[in-house]
Each structure stands twice: as C-alpha cells, then as structure tokens.
Scaffold this motif. Structure first.
Motif, PDB file in Angstrom:
ATOM      1  N   SER A 324      65.049  49.147  40.712  1.00 56.42           N
ATOM      2  CA  SER A 324      64.419  49.437  41.995  1.00 56.42           C
ATOM      3  C   SER A 324      63.038  50.053  41.789  1.00 56.42           C
ATOM      4  CB  SER A 324      65.312  50.351  42.841  1.00 56.42           C
ATOM      5  OG  SER A 324      65.456  51.569  42.195  1.00 56.42           O
ATOM      6  N   ILE A 325      62.867  50.735  40.665  1.00 60.30           N
ATOM      7  CA  ILE A 325      61.532  51.257  40.344  1.00 60.30           C
ATOM      8  C   ILE A 325      60.561  50.081  40.188  1.00 60.30           C
ATOM      9  CG2 ILE A 325      60.221  52.422  38.525  1.00 60.30           C
ATOM     10  CD1 ILE A 325      62.810  54.148  38.106  1.00 60.30           C
ATOM     11  N   ASN A 326      61.041  49.032  39.533  1.00 59.10           N
ATOM     12  CA  ASN A 326      60.202  47.837  39.376  1.00 59.10           C
ATOM     13  C   ASN A 326      59.932  47.166  40.721  1.00 59.10           C
ATOM     14  OD1 ASN A 326      60.515  44.492  38.662  1.00 59.10           O
ATOM     15  ND2 ASN A 326      58.872  45.656  37.731  1.00 59.10           N
ATOM     16  N   LEU A 327      60.938  47.180  41.593  1.00 58.54           N
ATOM     17  CA  LEU A 327      60.739  46.560  42.910  1.00 58.54           C
ATOM     18  C   LEU A 327      59.674  47.311  43.708  1.00 58.54           C
ATOM     19  CD1 LEU A 327      64.476  45.814  43.747  1.00 58.54           C
ATOM     20  CD2 LEU A 327      62.644  44.115  43.809  1.00 58.54           C
ATOM     21  N   ALA A 328      59.613  48.626  43.529  1.00 60.54           N
ATOM     22  CA  ALA A 328      58.646  49.420  44.302  1.00 60.54           C
ATOM     23  C   ALA A 328      57.228  49.308  43.737  1.00 60.54           C
ATOM     24  CB  ALA A 328      59.083  50.885  44.320  1.00 60.54           C
ATOM     25  N   GLU A 329      57.124  49.104  42.423  1.00 59.90           N
ATOM     26  CA  GLU A 329      55.820  49.187  41.756  1.00 59.90           C
ATOM     27  C   GLU A 329      54.732  48.261  42.335  1.00 59.90           C
ATOM     28  OE1 GLU A 329      54.699  51.434  39.746  1.00 59.90           O
ATOM     29  OE2 GLU A 329      52.807  50.462  39.222  1.00 59.90           O
ATOM     30  N   PRO A 330      55.033  46.957  42.594  1.00 65.31           N
ATOM     31  CA  PRO A 330      53.934  46.117  43.098  1.00 65.31           C
ATOM     32  C   PRO A 330      53.396  46.583  44.442  1.00 65.31           C
ATOM     33  CG  PRO A 330      55.985  44.862  42.960  1.00 65.31           C
ATOM     34  CD  PRO A 330      56.260  46.189  42.361  1.00 65.31           C
ATOM     35  N   MET A 331      54.275  47.115  45.293  1.00 58.68           N
ATOM     36  CA  MET A 331      53.782  47.596  46.592  1.00 58.68           C
ATOM     37  C   MET A 331      52.907  48.831  46.400  1.00 58.68           C
ATOM     38  SD  MET A 331      57.109  47.195  49.071  1.00 58.68           S
ATOM     39  CE  MET A 331      58.445  47.633  47.977  1.00 58.68           C
ATOM     40  N   VAL A 332      53.376  49.750  45.561  1.00 58.44           N
ATOM     41  CA  VAL A 332      52.618  50.973  45.321  1.00 58.44           C
ATOM     42  C   VAL A 332      51.288  50.646  44.644  1.00 58.44           C
ATOM     43  CG1 VAL A 332      52.606  53.158  44.055  1.00 58.44           C
ATOM     44  CG2 VAL A 332      54.675  52.430  45.248  1.00 58.44           C
ATOM     45  N   ALA A 333      51.334  49.751  43.644  1.00 57.20           N
ATOM     46  CA  ALA A 333      50.100  49.384  42.938  1.00 57.20           C
ATOM     47  C   ALA A 333      49.097  48.738  43.889  1.00 57.20           C
ATOM     48  CB  ALA A 333      50.419  48.445  41.774  1.00 57.20           C
ATOM     49  N   THR A 334      49.616  47.918  44.830  1.00 58.64           N
ATOM     50  CA  THR A 334      48.708  47.260  45.771  1.00 58.64           C
ATOM     51  C   THR A 334      48.027  48.289  46.672  1.00 58.64           C
ATOM     52  OG1 THR A 334      50.096  45.304  45.728  1.00 58.64           O
ATOM     53  CG2 THR A 334      48.559  45.477  47.556  1.00 58.64           C
ATOM     54  N   LEU A 335      48.806  49.241  47.182  1.00 57.10           N
ATOM     55  CA  LEU A 335      48.206  50.278  48.036  1.00 57.10           C
ATOM     56  C   LEU A 335      47.220  51.127  47.243  1.00 57.10           C
ATOM     57  CD1 LEU A 335      51.202  51.469  50.256  1.00 57.10           C
ATOM     58  CD2 LEU A 335      49.339  49.920  50.822  1.00 57.10           C
ATOM     59  N   GLN A 336      47.576  51.398  45.981  1.00 53.91           N
ATOM     60  CA  GLN A 336      46.642  52.142  45.121  1.00 53.91           C
ATOM     61  C   GLN A 336      45.358  51.355  44.939  1.00 53.91           C
ATOM     62  OE1 GLN A 336      48.953  53.047  41.521  1.00 53.91           O
ATOM     63  NE2 GLN A 336      47.780  54.937  41.392  1.00 53.91           N
ATOM     64  N   GLY A 337      45.531  50.038  44.825  1.00 51.90           N
ATOM     65  CA  GLY A 337      44.383  49.154  44.626  1.00 51.90           C
ATOM     66  C   GLY A 337      43.407  49.203  45.797  1.00 51.90           C
ATOM     67  N   ILE A 338      43.921  49.518  47.008  1.00 53.73           N
ATOM     68  CA  ILE A 338      42.975  49.616  48.119  1.00 53.73           C
ATOM     69  C   ILE A 338      42.552  51.064  48.345  1.00 53.73           C
ATOM     70  CG2 ILE A 338      43.718  47.483  49.282  1.00 53.73           C
ATOM     71  CD1 ILE A 338      45.371  49.182  51.186  1.00 53.73           C
ATOM     72  N   GLY A 339      42.789  51.908  47.340  1.00 49.71           N
ATOM     73  CA  GLY A 339      42.168  53.232  47.355  1.00 49.71           C
ATOM     74  C   GLY A 339      43.085  54.402  47.671  1.00 49.71           C
ATOM     75  N   LEU A 340      44.375  54.145  47.930  1.00 51.20           N
ATOM     76  CA  LEU A 340      45.262  55.272  48.216  1.00 51.20           C
ATOM     77  C   LEU A 340      45.669  55.984  46.928  1.00 51.20           C
ATOM     78  CD1 LEU A 340      45.496  53.930  51.016  1.00 51.20           C
ATOM     79  CD2 LEU A 340      47.912  54.482  50.966  1.00 51.20           C
ATOM     80  N   ARG A 341      45.905  57.287  47.050  1.00 52.01           N
ATOM     81  CA  ARG A 341      46.438  58.005  45.886  1.00 52.01           C
ATOM     82  C   ARG A 341      47.885  57.594  45.661  1.00 52.01           C
ATOM     83  NH1 ARG A 341      44.320  62.838  47.731  1.00 52.01           N
ATOM     84  NH2 ARG A 341      46.437  63.493  48.181  1.00 52.01           N
ATOM     85  N   ARG A 342      48.339  57.698  44.389  1.00 52.75           N
ATOM     86  CA  ARG A 342      49.674  57.200  44.051  1.00 52.75           C
ATOM     87  C   ARG A 342      50.779  57.859  44.891  1.00 52.75           C
ATOM     88  NH1 ARG A 342      51.613  53.676  40.186  1.00 52.75           N
ATOM     89  NH2 ARG A 342      53.838  53.915  39.868  1.00 52.75           N
ATOM     90  N   GLY A 343      50.677  59.173  45.046  1.00 53.22           N
ATOM     91  CA  GLY A 343      51.707  59.892  45.807  1.00 53.22           C
ATOM     92  C   GLY A 343      51.796  59.396  47.242  1.00 53.22           C
ATOM     93  N   ARG A 344      50.639  59.234  47.864  1.00 48.50           N
ATOM     94  CA  ARG A 344      50.630  58.784  49.255  1.00 48.50           C
ATOM     95  C   ARG A 344      51.135  57.343  49.379  1.00 48.50           C
ATOM     96  NH1 ARG A 344      45.748  60.612  52.710  1.00 48.50           N
ATOM     97  NH2 ARG A 344      46.757  62.532  52.030  1.00 48.50           N
ATOM     98  N   ALA A 345      50.685  56.499  48.429  1.00 47.37           N
ATOM     99  CA  ALA A 345      51.135  55.100  48.443  1.00 47.37           C
ATOM    100  C   ALA A 345      52.662  55.046  48.334  1.00 47.37           C
ATOM    101  CB  ALA A 345      50.492  54.337  47.280  1.00 47.37           C
ATOM    102  N   THR A 346      53.208  55.872  47.446  1.00 42.66           N
ATOM    103  CA  THR A 346      54.660  55.887  47.254  1.00 42.66           C
ATOM    104  C   THR A 346      55.365  56.311  48.539  1.00 42.66           C
ATOM    105  OG1 THR A 346      54.244  56.545  44.977  1.00 42.66           O
ATOM    106  CG2 THR A 346      56.502  56.715  45.743  1.00 42.66           C
TER     107      THR A 346
END
Ligand code: PFF
Length: 446
Positions: A324-346
């Motif tokens: 499930s960590i892997n399932l979450a990673e692409p969404m979090v990475a994408t939000l990070q990619g548009i400038g969000l901090r990791r904690g907030r993206a998560t």
C-alpha cells in the motif's frame, strides 16, 4: 520539475522495495480466491504465462521510464516525451495511473483492515472451538458492522501514510529490511505445517492438474488482470520507484528476481490455504471471503491453531503494508511534483483515499444494494474494473511508450542490460507483450 536526487541506498534495497510492492493482497488473498473461482490449475498456468510474457517485460518498461525520467510518473513521461519529440500528452498516462492506484488503494486499505481485525481476533483466541457456521456468521457480522470496518480501514491507512510521509529512504527501506525476510520465514513455516496435515496432497493435486474446459475469455481476462495486479504493474507505481533506482544495476535481473519471488509467495500461500480448505472438505470457490472464513474454520480445531492463524494474519498485514505504500507513492510524488511539500501531499492523498474507502466499507451494509454498474456495488466495482481493465490498459500504454516512443539511447541506458539484452527486451515487448495484451483485453471486453 527538476530531477529527483533521492536514491535507494543499494541494489538490494531496490529489489526489496519492488518485491514489497509486488507481494501483497494479490498473492495471499486474491490469488487463492481467484484460483478457487476460476477452476484451479488452468488459471494458475495462465497467470504464470502472463507474468512471463507480459508482466515481466512491461514491468521493465515501467521501471525504465521512471529511471530515465527521474521524476514523478507524470513529469517523467512529459520530460521523456519532450526528449523524444513526441506529444507531451503522454503525461496523462501518469494521471491515469494515479487514478488507478487511487481506486485500488481505497479497497486495499479496507481489506487490509480485515486482516488487522482477524489478527486481533486470532490472538484473542476468538475462533477457538467455534463451529464452521459460527465462524461464517462472525465474518458476516463483522462486514455488517460499519464502525468496526471503519476503524480498521482508518488504522491501516494511518500505518501506510506514516511511512509514506517519512519518505523513501527513511521510511520504507528500514521497514522492508525487516519485513521481507520475516515474511518468507513465516510463509515457509506455514507450508511446512500444512505438509503434515491431510489436505496437503489434495491441495497440490488441485493446484497443479489443469482442467482446460474451465477456461473462458472471462477467465483469461481475470488471469491477465491478476498478472498485472500481483506484479504491481500498469499503474505507474513502479515507475515512481524506478525514479529512485541506483545508476548501476541491471533492470532485467532485478525484475526477474522480483517476479520469481512474487510467484513463489503466491504458490506457497496457495498451498497453505488450499491445504486448510481441503482438510476440512470446504469449497475452494468461496470468493473474496475465502481466506477469512475457511482459514479460521480450518485452524479452529487444530492444536496450536490460533497461533498459526495469528502468524498468517500478521504475514498478510506485513505484506499489504509494503504494497500500500507503493500504491500511495505515485499520487504523493505527483503532488510533490506540482510543488506541494511531502507531508501535505501525503495528507491530501490520505483523506481522498479514506473517503473512497468508506464507500467500500459501506458496500457491506448500508450501501450493499446500491448498484454502480450492472449488478455491482462499489466494492465489487473497485475490485474488478481497475484491476482487470485499468491495469492492463495502463500497462499497454506504458509498453508502447517505452518500446516505440522512447529514444533508443535513453531506453538502452535505463535498461542497463547491454545492446543484446535491450534488443531482446524490445522485440519481446513490441511483438509479444503489446499484441497479446491488446488481444486479451479486447476479447475479454467483447
Ligand atoms: N501488487 C500488489 C499485490 O499483489 O497486492 C498490489 C498492487 C500494488 C497493485 C501496486 C498495483 C500497484 F500499483
């Protein structure tokens, strides 16, 4: 978005991470019940063939894109498309992947929550001495209780998101180093235990002697979807992990190691579960409840039964956690990619997935008769369409991008298997994986 600097700390760490993503509900919960529903050995053979012919080459394609792009899936695709002078609309494939993992994670968290509940019940010895009917009624009762289901779903999502928020090398690597070896030990112990009981030989016979009359286009499509699901391929989730792959590591070797480990876990889990099923003379075609009903029944009256059952549910929980960590990673990475901090993206991903998961929770009680498509309630819908259609479709597009669009030099370097290895991989993807996926997908849909 600029290149990510994060890397797995070693080759082994990368293999462990991808194995952690691959081994999960797919092997331990879904593989046995799908095999049970689809007639046993014939399904098993189809699934293994699809893993080799499609899953494995497409897995390499997917990781390769991440490795060459070194960005979130969406940004990697856009960047590489630019390099190839192709349309940057390819980035929408990353968005499609994020949508796919969103729906998968929403039910994944709910079912993984069941294993938390059953772990606690096994440790408490709640199943001891119960009759099969009572155990069946216990599962039904649990499903019909939205509060308990919500609690477990929330707890599981919290476990997942805590590690995701901590980041790749901090959170996930440490967890994997501990969990993956433990998982194998537990599984082998269970199979050795099964080998000393009555159901072992019938289970082997049932798993390994195929009846090809049972094979319909629907069964073939199920096996295709399952091959993608179990390898975690087709949703750009491994693409996200590929972005952190070390510079010098052969991708085919790593992917092969993962696929072998993944199939092995499914086989071991299948043997353990079906031994229990046959020892009690139960029905292999029980459906998604298979593990949660038949195993407690099988173990309820055995010496040390509750201990083994606890071990089993612990195993399942550990395996689902890393997936499930892997399932979450692409969404979090994408939000990070548009400038969000990791904690907030998560946090944003967690809230969204939690809400969608609630529709699955309620699919067993208040919303059981709300049909979203045909006869399917929300849980039925999210456990079939994203797996059987979105993953193969995503995989198909990923394969096309890697084998037809990506410039040769970039792909060659990202595969890291020499010119001959590269040629063999590309021929396989171009002339076997892509046409075969298309064929099965279309015939299954029609
Ligand atoms: N491979 C995981 C399992 O077998 O449980 C599920 C999964 C993980 C599917 C990641 C898709 C994905 F992108």
């Amino acid at each position: 978005m600029s290149e990510t600097l994060e890397r797995w700390s070693s080759r082994r760490a990368f293999i462990l991470a991808v194995t952690g993503a691959a081994v999960g509900l797919g092997n331990i919960w879904r593989f046995p019940y799908m095999t049970g529903e689809n007639g046993g050995a014939a399904f098993l053979l189809l699934y293994i063939a699809f893993v080799l012919l499609l899953g494995l080459p497409v897995m390499m394609a997917e990781i390769m894109i991440g490795r060459a792009g070194r960005r979130s899936p969406m940004h990697s695709l856009a960047y590489l498309a630019q390099q190839a002078k192709a349309t940057t609309h390819w980035r929408w494939l990353g968005a499609f992947g994020a949508m796919t993992v969103f729906f998968i994670l929403s039910f994944y968290s709910v079912v993984s929550g069941w294993s938390i509940e059953f772990l606690i019940e096994s440790i408490n010895g709640d199943f001891e001495g119960l009759s099969p009917d009572e155990i069946g009624a216990n599962f039904e009762g649990f499903l019909a209780d939205p509060l308990r289901m919500t609690f477990n779903h929330s707890l599981f999502l919290l476990l997942t998101m805590t590690v995701v928020a901590a980041g790749i090398s901090n959170g996930l690597e440490k967890l994997n180093n501990l969990l993956m070896p433990l998982l194998y030990l537990l599984l082998i112990a269970l199979v050795v235990y099964a080998a000393f009981h009555d159901g072992f030989v019938p289970a082997l016979r049932w798993l390994f002697s195929p009846d090809f009359d049972a094979v319909t286009p629907g069964v073939v499509l199920n096996a295709l979807g399952h091959a993608f699901f179990t390898l975690a391929v087709g949703a750009c989730a491994l693409m996200a992990y590929g972005a952190y792959m070390p510079d010098h590591q052969s991708l085919p070797k790593a992917a092969l190691a993962v696929a072998v480990l993944d199939v092995l876990v499914a086989l071991l889990a299948g043997i353990a579960i079906f031994s229990a099923v046959f020892a009690q003379g139960m029905d292999p075609a029980e459906g998604p409840g298979l593990m949660f009903v038949t195993l407690p029944i099988a173990f309820a009256n055995l010496p040390w039964g509750m201990l083994w059952l606890s071990i089993f549910f612990l195993l399942l929980l550990l395996a689902t956690w890393t997936s499930s960590i892997n399932l979450a990673e692409p969404m979090v990475a994408t939000l990070q990619g548009i400038g969000l901090r990791r904690g907030r993206a998560t946090a944003i991903v967690a809230v969204g997935v939690w809400l969608a998961g609630m529709l699955s929770v309620l699919s067993f009680s208040t919303m059981a008769d709300v049909h979203w498509l045909g006869e399917m309630n929300f849980f039925d819908l999210v456990t079939t369409i994203p797996t059987d259609i979105f993953l193969p479709l995503g995989g198909l597009l990923i394969a096309i991008f890697a084998a037809w669009v990506l410039p040769r030099e970039i792909a060659l370097r990202a595969l890291d298997a020499g010119p001959n290895g590269f040629r063999a991989w590309r021929a396989m993807v171009r002339y076997v994986s892509i046409p075969l996926t298309l064929l099965v997908l279309l015939s299954g849909l029609l």
